[in-house]
Design an enzyme around this catalytic site. Structure first.
Site, mmCIF file in Angstrom:
data_model
loop_
_atom_site.group_PDB
_atom_site.id
_atom_site.type_symbol
_atom_site.label_atom_id
_atom_site.label_comp_id
_atom_site.label_asym_id
_atom_site.label_seq_id
_atom_site.Cartn_x
_atom_site.Cartn_y
_atom_site.Cartn_z
ATOM 1 N N HIS A 1 0.766 -1.218 0.005
ATOM 2 C CA HIS A 1 -0.135 -0.166 0.022
ATOM 3 C C HIS A 1 0.786 1.163 -0.114
ATOM 4 C CE1 HIS A 1 0.844 -0.689 4.169
ATOM 5 N NE2 HIS A 1 0.588 0.544 4.527
ATOM 6 N N HIS B 1 1.282 3.957 2.180
ATOM 7 C CA HIS B 1 1.732 4.341 3.216
ATOM 8 C C HIS B 1 3.638 4.439 3.192
ATOM 9 C CE1 HIS B 1 -1.770 4.176 6.148
ATOM 10 N NE2 HIS B 1 -1.662 5.151 5.475
ATOM 11 N N ASP C 1 5.771 4.236 5.222
ATOM 12 C CA ASP C 1 6.763 3.243 5.674
ATOM 13 C C ASP C 1 6.705 1.913 5.086
ATOM 14 O OD1 ASP C 1 3.962 3.095 6.592
ATOM 15 O OD2 ASP C 1 4.632 1.834 8.517
ATOM 16 N N HIS C 2 5.827 1.858 4.066
ATOM 17 C CA HIS C 2 5.891 0.530 3.238
ATOM 18 C C HIS C 2 6.343 0.835 1.720
ATOM 19 C CE1 HIS C 2 3.741 -2.093 6.109
ATOM 20 N NE2 HIS C 2 3.331 -0.801 6.433
ATOM 21 N N HIS D 1 -7.588 -1.451 5.347
ATOM 22 C CA HIS D 1 -6.740 -0.561 5.946
ATOM 23 C C HIS D 1 -6.764 1.048 5.128
ATOM 24 C CE1 HIS D 1 -3.062 0.612 7.787
ATOM 25 N NE2 HIS D 1 -2.277 0.882 6.808
ATOM 26 N N ASP E 1 -0.211 -3.950 5.938
ATOM 27 C CA ASP E 1 -1.050 -3.530 6.978
ATOM 28 C C ASP E 1 -2.554 -3.952 6.636
ATOM 29 O OD1 ASP E 1 0.993 -2.491 8.100
ATOM 30 O OD2 ASP E 1 0.641 -0.459 7.592
ATOM 31 N N GLU F 1 1.702 -8.493 10.107
ATOM 32 C CA GLU F 1 1.838 -7.340 10.846
ATOM 33 C C GLU F 1 1.131 -7.526 12.149
ATOM 34 O OE1 GLU F 1 -0.226 -4.263 11.776
ATOM 35 O OE2 GLU F 1 -1.976 -4.181 10.275
ATOM 36 N N HIS G 1 6.278 -5.895 11.940
ATOM 37 C CA HIS G 1 5.803 -4.433 12.146
ATOM 38 C C HIS G 1 5.038 -4.544 13.440
ATOM 39 C CE1 HIS G 1 3.063 -1.086 11.081
ATOM 40 N NE2 HIS G 1 3.784 -1.147 9.849
#
Length: 744
Positions: free
Chosen positions: A67, A69, A71-72, A156, A177, A202, A425
């Site tokens: 996805h 975000h 942090d990914h 999410h 996530d 996660e 995670h």
């Protein structure tokens, strides 16, 4: 075969998610994120684990992004344009559309405002996204001839997906996530029961069970209303897409109901328009309610929410502001917080998780919800190395996070039915707690490696089969004759396991032996009730090895508990193990280190791990005979032992024992000691049950050795055989194939 998993990021941590999975000869990178709390080289994963000389394209077969975000996906342009990876990249279409916007937004903050130089450029982001191959949900993508992937809905955020990757017969699910609870604009995560070898999940909220969502919504609206009524300003740090749409729908509806239109609600300039556009484009990714109402009314056309202009930060009076980013580590949300935090009338509501190192995390660990008095105490918070501010405003953490809680994580594990689970995670202590819960309640191996630590999973497969009991008995005899040049019934019982030691150096390594378990096991209390103080015989796995050839072959650890046995055999809890016999075969094709292993043949497997060089046949028997009294049992045991000493009279005496058992119709639940001939006579009375092969592929028929373990069972409704295959002995493979083909 094995699957290797090594996290380069998000191992016992939240941030810079990046997990390398090796299936067969294929290497997959799941996610390529940055750590929002780091401002140096540690913000990106350490790619030197993959290749010391930078040959990433040769090593990594594909990159999968779950996805948008950061942090990914935040390190993706760095990995492709600065590290040189030029292979395929897969993500869903919404993720591909939104990723470059968030990447460019963060790049501007990092490079143009903070002045950092070692960072990707705007052109690098564009070049990176050109390499992306979009995927649809439930679409099987062939990366190459061996590797295939499939995306599943993760909830999410818009476009978030879990990915199933398969090479040959080995498979992995990586969740990214996800959220198992539907919200106001997205559905809940869902996946087929794919039974992967490894599920990588996660664990952001590994130990949290969330309270009622409706209650949190009421609390959220109540706190905002109380603050603005007193003339205060409310700052809600959010990310541009995802949670903020949920909260905007909620507060816009509340403002309408409560006639609060005179108090302005603002959204960071530009983001509301972009969010609206993408939700129109990808309406199919939203929940059913949004889809149904979208034709008549776009729920993202908010009546009371307006774009925010920078000069409004100093405007007098009450207001509500949604500002990005969500962790208060940079951007508009941090700048506004600096201005509003010193005023005790104001409030900051943090609706999600904040990683260590961000201002949001510092607020949550030092001031969240402790300042609920009418006159909150002030605290000093370090913004960066040069800036510290006094915080007097109220700080509240109301979790509207779109991550699964502990209940949701367990729900997904049950849904996908994996053989092994790896946790990423999350925080180490919480992951450790959840890991023990998964192992204890689900009986699944569970790991939570740190960054750079490799987990190796053995992936030997099982084939459940229902098979005729009569046929099974004949095939066991055929097998013993074919591979030992002797008939099973002609072997003598061993009444003392020490005899096995004495024969270690003889030429009996390929012989088939009967072992009288009754005389070679200690006693344990099995299935003990408070009213039953009688001891019952336990069955053990005994192994001879070159390292352990002492006379004490049976140890406490060898025993299998009743509950574990029933769990393994999938039996009702009322089942009581009884005493029986085992047969051993020592296989010539085993390695030298295992040449003296005692292979057990019998009625059902016991709880002991098999090595990768073995095939396991697991089965249980429906005997349905009546137990004798204790005295009769002793007589039967004596008769059976005498029968074993006199092979010529075996069948007659056993048939008599069989008839005695059938005629004795009492309710005594004492155990019965049975020899092998008696059991096989019982088997002959049973009718065939047919065959049901769940999965059978030609590639499985290359076994090295056959290992059959046993436990005698009293009441089992049917027989289940599980064959674990390996790759070598073609004669044995042909033999087993002929067994399967002969079953009607």
């Amino acid at each position: 075969m094995t699957i290797k998993v090594v996290p380069l990021g998000a191992g016992q941590d939240v941030g810079r998610s990046c997990v390398i999975v090796t299936i067969g000869n294929k290497n997959i990178m799941f996610d390529c994120g940055m750590h929002m709390g780091m401002n140096d080289a540690r913000r990106f994963p350490d790619f030197s684990y993959i290749s010391k000389n930078g040959q990433f394209t040769k090593v990594i077969d594909c990159v999968i992004i779950t996805h948008f975000h950061l942090d990914h996906c935040g390190a993706l342009p760095f990995f492709t344009e600065m590290c040189g990876y030029d292979g395929p990249i897969y993500m869903t279409l919404p993720t591909k559309a939104i990723c470059p916007i968030l990447l460019e937004d963060y790049r501007k903050i990092t490079v143009e405002k903070k002045g950092e130089t070692n960072f990707f450029t705007a052109q690098m982001i564009k070049d990176c996204m050109k390499k992306v191959i979009p995927v649809n949900l439930h679409q099987t993508i062939k990366v190459d001839e061996e590797l295939s992937i499939k995306a599943y809905y993760a909830g999410h955020v818009l476009g978030a997906a879990m990915f199933y990757a398969k090479v040959g017969d080995e498979s992995v699910v990586y969740t990214g996530d996800y959220n198992m609870t539907p919200d106001r604009h997205l559905g809940s995560a869902w996946i087929d029961q794919v039974k992967p070898d490894v599920l990588i999940t996660e664990t952001t909220y590994a130990t949290t069970i969330r309270d009622s969502k409706r209650g949190r919504e009421r609390d959220f609206l109540k706190r905002i209303h109380e603050c603005v009524e007193k003339g205060g300003k409310v700052l809600i740090p959010v990310f541009a897409l995802g949670r903020v749409q949920e909260l905007c729908i909620l507060i816009d509806s509340y403002w309408e109901q409560m006639n609060l239109g005179h108090i302005p609600i603002y959204f960071s300039a530009g983001l509301a328009e972009k969010a609206n556009l993408y939700y129109k484009l990808f309406i199919n990714w939203t929940n059913q309610k949004i889809k149904q109402t979208f034709v008549k009314r776009n729920m993202f056309d908010f009546k009371h929410i307006k774009p925010f202009q920078s000069h409004l930060v100093d405007a007098p009076g009450a207001m509500v502001l949604f500002a990005t980013p969500g962790m208060l580590h940079a951007g508009a949300s941090l700048e506004v917080f600096k201005k509003w935090a010193p005023n005790e009338l104001n409030m900051t509501i943090i609706p999600g998780y904040c990683v260590v190192g961000t201002v949001g995390n510092k607020l949550l660990t030092t001031g969240s919800d402790q300042q609920q008095q009418s006159k909150p105490q002030s605290q000093m918070v370090e913004i960066d190395k040069k800036t510290t501010i006094e915080v007097k405003c109220k700080i509240h953490n109301l979790s509207f996070s779109a991550h699964a809680d502990a209940k949701g994580i367990l729900q997904l594990i049950k849904m996908s039915n994996p053989r092994n689970v790896i946790l990423v995670h999350g925080e180490k202590e919480k992951m450790g707690f959840l890991s023990q819960k998964i192992i204890k309640e689900m009986g699944v191996n569970c790991y939570y490696p740190a960054n750079g630590v490799t987990i190796i999973i053995d992936t030997m497969k099982s084939i459940p089969i229902d098979i005729s009991l009569n046929l099974l008995k004949r095939q066991i005899l055929d097998y013993s004759y074919q591979y030992n040049n002797n008939n099973l019934n002609n072997f003598n019982n061993f009444n003392n396991l020490n005899n096995l030691n004495n024969n270690n150096n003889n030429n009996n390594n390929n012989s088939l032996k009967l072992i009288d378990i009754k005389n070679n096991t200690s006693t344990l209390f099995i299935n003990n009730n408070n009213n039953n103080k009688k001891k019952q015989q336990s069955v053990v796995v005994v192994e001879e090895s070159e390292e352990n050839q002492d006379n004490n072959l049976i140890e406490e650890e060898s025993f299998i508990s009743s509950n574990n046995l029933l769990k393994k055999a999938r039996l009702p809890i009322s089942t009581i193990p009884i005493q029986g016999l085992m047969v051993s075969k020592q296989d010539q094709s085993s390695s030298s280190s295992n040449s003296n292993q005692l292979k057990l043949l019998g009625m059902n497997e016991v709880s002991k791990e098999l090595s990768i060089k073995e095939i396991e046949m697991q089965y249980s028997l429906n005997l349905n005979f009546n137990n004798n009294t204790s005295d009769d049992n002793n007589n039967n045991n004596n008769n059976n032992n005498n029968n074993n000493n006199n092979n010529n009279n075996n069948n007659n005496n056993n048939n008599n024992n069989n008839n005695n058992n059938n005629n004795n119709n009492n309710n005594n639940n004492d155990n019965i000691s049975l020899n092998f001939e008696f059991l096989t006579n019982e088997l002959q009375r049973l009718l065939p049950i047919g065959i049901n092969i769940e999965r059978l592929e030609d590639s499985f028929f290359k076994p090295i050795s056959l290992k059959i373990k046993s436990v005698s069972i009293q009441h089992i409704s049917n027989m289940n055989i599980v064959v674990k295959w390996l790759h070598k002995d073609e004669n044995l493979a042909t033999h087993i194939i002929s067994i399967l083909k002969s079953i009607n």
